[in-house]
Motif scaffolding. Structure first.
Motif, short mmCIF file in Angstrom:
data_model
loop_
_atom_site.label_atom_id
_atom_site.label_comp_id
_atom_site.label_asym_id
_atom_site.label_seq_id
_atom_site.Cartn_x
_atom_site.Cartn_y
_atom_site.Cartn_z
N LEU A 201 0.86 -1.18 0.00
CA LEU A 201 0.00 0.00 0.00
C LEU A 201 0.89 1.23 0.00
N ARG A 222 0.28 5.57 -11.28
CA ARG A 222 -0.05 4.15 -11.22
C ARG A 222 0.89 3.34 -12.10
N ALA A 229 -0.89 -3.07 -4.25
CA ALA A 229 -2.29 -3.38 -4.50
C ALA A 229 -3.11 -2.10 -4.63
N THR A 230 -2.72 -1.07 -3.86
CA THR A 230 -3.42 0.21 -3.91
C THR A 230 -2.41 1.34 -3.79
N ALA A 242 -7.97 6.51 -4.50
CA ALA A 242 -7.34 5.20 -4.37
C ALA A 242 -7.29 4.55 -5.75
N ASN A 244 -6.49 1.31 -7.62
CA ASN A 244 -6.34 -0.11 -7.34
C ASN A 244 -5.63 -0.83 -8.50
N ASP A 246 -6.40 -3.45 -9.97
CA ASP A 246 -7.30 -4.00 -10.99
C ASP A 246 -7.82 -2.93 -11.95
N THR A 248 -9.52 -0.17 -11.11
CA THR A 248 -10.62 0.63 -10.56
C THR A 248 -10.06 1.76 -9.70
N THR A 249 -10.82 2.82 -9.62
CA THR A 249 -10.43 3.96 -8.79
C THR A 249 -11.61 4.39 -7.94
N THR A 277 -8.58 0.26 7.04
CA THR A 277 -8.10 -0.91 6.30
C THR A 277 -8.03 -2.13 7.20
N GLN A 283 -13.28 0.67 0.37
CA GLN A 283 -12.34 1.72 -0.02
C GLN A 283 -12.86 3.13 0.26
#
Length: 340
Positions: A201, A222, A229-230, A242, A244, A246, A248-249, A277, A283
């Motif tokens: 993180l 990014r 992971a984040t 955040a 991520n 994958d 996604t935000t 967390t 999130q």
């Protein structure tokens, strides 16, 4: 060397924070330092600020560092203990002093640091020979580090690199960039790219990312740090996003705050985000608890605010976007349509 304790104050803390804490000298009145007759002594350090913030949220937390065998070191130990932080693995250095920094107010406000050769700058791989440290770390779910520590000395860099690259079954490593250009003046900041990317993180400011690495967009940030992971990007007082792994935000706007003193907000945000967390919140709730914790720090003197009650916190985390946007935080309290 000696340790503060021979066994942890808590059996298995949920989190461990590692880094230097210093004594802080604040002038009793504005003006040139040479004319100041009295100074107030405080305690300051990014990682210990996070530790205190986590403890304030009910997260059992240990702080690992070195302090001198002096009054400043004893004061740091005393204050962190009073805030509920486990200091049992802190090393007492009988040779090197506790670092300190002084606030100057004339001709403009600035901090002057006296940390070269400090006890904490001698942190290194021998930390792993401390049995209390190993016991604390083995049971923790979170290890929190920052970009300040590796800039202090080669031995500090070696320790942070070892902690970030070692196998870590059962716990997450968070890393806050905490960009300090003066500390990296004689060092290659490119090493921070490696350290940031080794965390699970990563937290950093958008302005820090640009100043340290020339990264001017969320996409660039990014792409530069694909491993965590984040990646949590703080856009000044506007919003936090955040990013991520994958793709996604999640973004959440900052609260409207009547600022009393603009210090400690970044560490407070990290404490709130990390506490959420560890509690397994989603999130958006993590970002909101970060904002809320930062707001309480901004509305008080010093680096630490008092967290809202669990009931008030729950109501704000569940607030609608309109209710969240209408929330105001002042020294007198929190005013929000989400509250009864």
């Amino acid at each position: 060397m000696a340790y503060v304790g021979t066994e942890p104050a808590v059996h298995s803390p949920q989190s461990v924070c590692l880094g230097e804490t210093m004594a802080v000298l604040l002038p009793g009145h504005p003006g040139p330092t040479e004319s100041v007759e009295e100074f107030r002594v405080r305690v300051g350090g990014a990682e210990s600020n996070v530790a205190c913030g986590l403890a304030g949220h009910g997260i059992t937390t240990a702080w690992i560092s070195r302090v001198g065998n002096d009054g400043f070191g004893r004061r740091i130990i005393s204050e962190l203990t009073a805030r509920g932080v486990d200091v049992s693995a802190v090393t007492i250095d009988h040779i090197r002093p506790t670092g300190l920094y002084l606030k100057e107010t004339h001709p403009h406000s600035r901090m002057r640091y006296y940390r070269t050769g400090s006890a904490a700058s001698a942190l290194g791989l021998d930390t792993f020979t401390n049995p209390v440290f190993n016991q604390l770390l083995s049971g923790a779910r979170l290890l929190h580090l920052s970009g300040i520590t590796p800039a202090l000395s080669d031995s500090c860099l070696g320790l942070i690199r070892a902690l970030l690259t070692a196998p870590r079954p059962g716990h997450t490593v968070s890393f806050d960039l905490n960009w300090r250009p003066a500390l990296w003046h004689d060092r290659a900041p490119a090493v921070l790219l490696e350290l940031c990317n080794a965390a699970d993180l990563l937290l950093l400011g958008a302005d820090e990312a640009e100043a340290a690495f020339g990264l001017s967009s969320h996409a660039a940030i990014r792409a530069a740090f694909p491993a965590p992971a984040t990646v949590v990007v703080k856009d000044s007082e506007h919003q936090v996003t955040a990013l991520n792994a994958d793709g996604t935000t999640v973004s959440e706007p900052a609260l409207v705050v009547e600022v009393v003193e603009p210090t400690g907000a970044g560490d407070a945000f990290a404490a709130g985000y990390l506490a959420a967390t560890l509690r397994g919140l989603d999130q958006r709730s993590r970002l909101r608890l970060g904002h809320l914790t930062a707001a309480t720090a901004l509305t008080t003197h010093g680096d630490h605010g008092v967290p809202p009650s669990p009931e008030l916190t729950a109501a704000l985390l569940a607030a609608s976007p309109d209710e969240w946007a209408a929330t105001r935080v002042t020294a007198a309290g929190i005013h929000s349509p989400a509250l009864p």
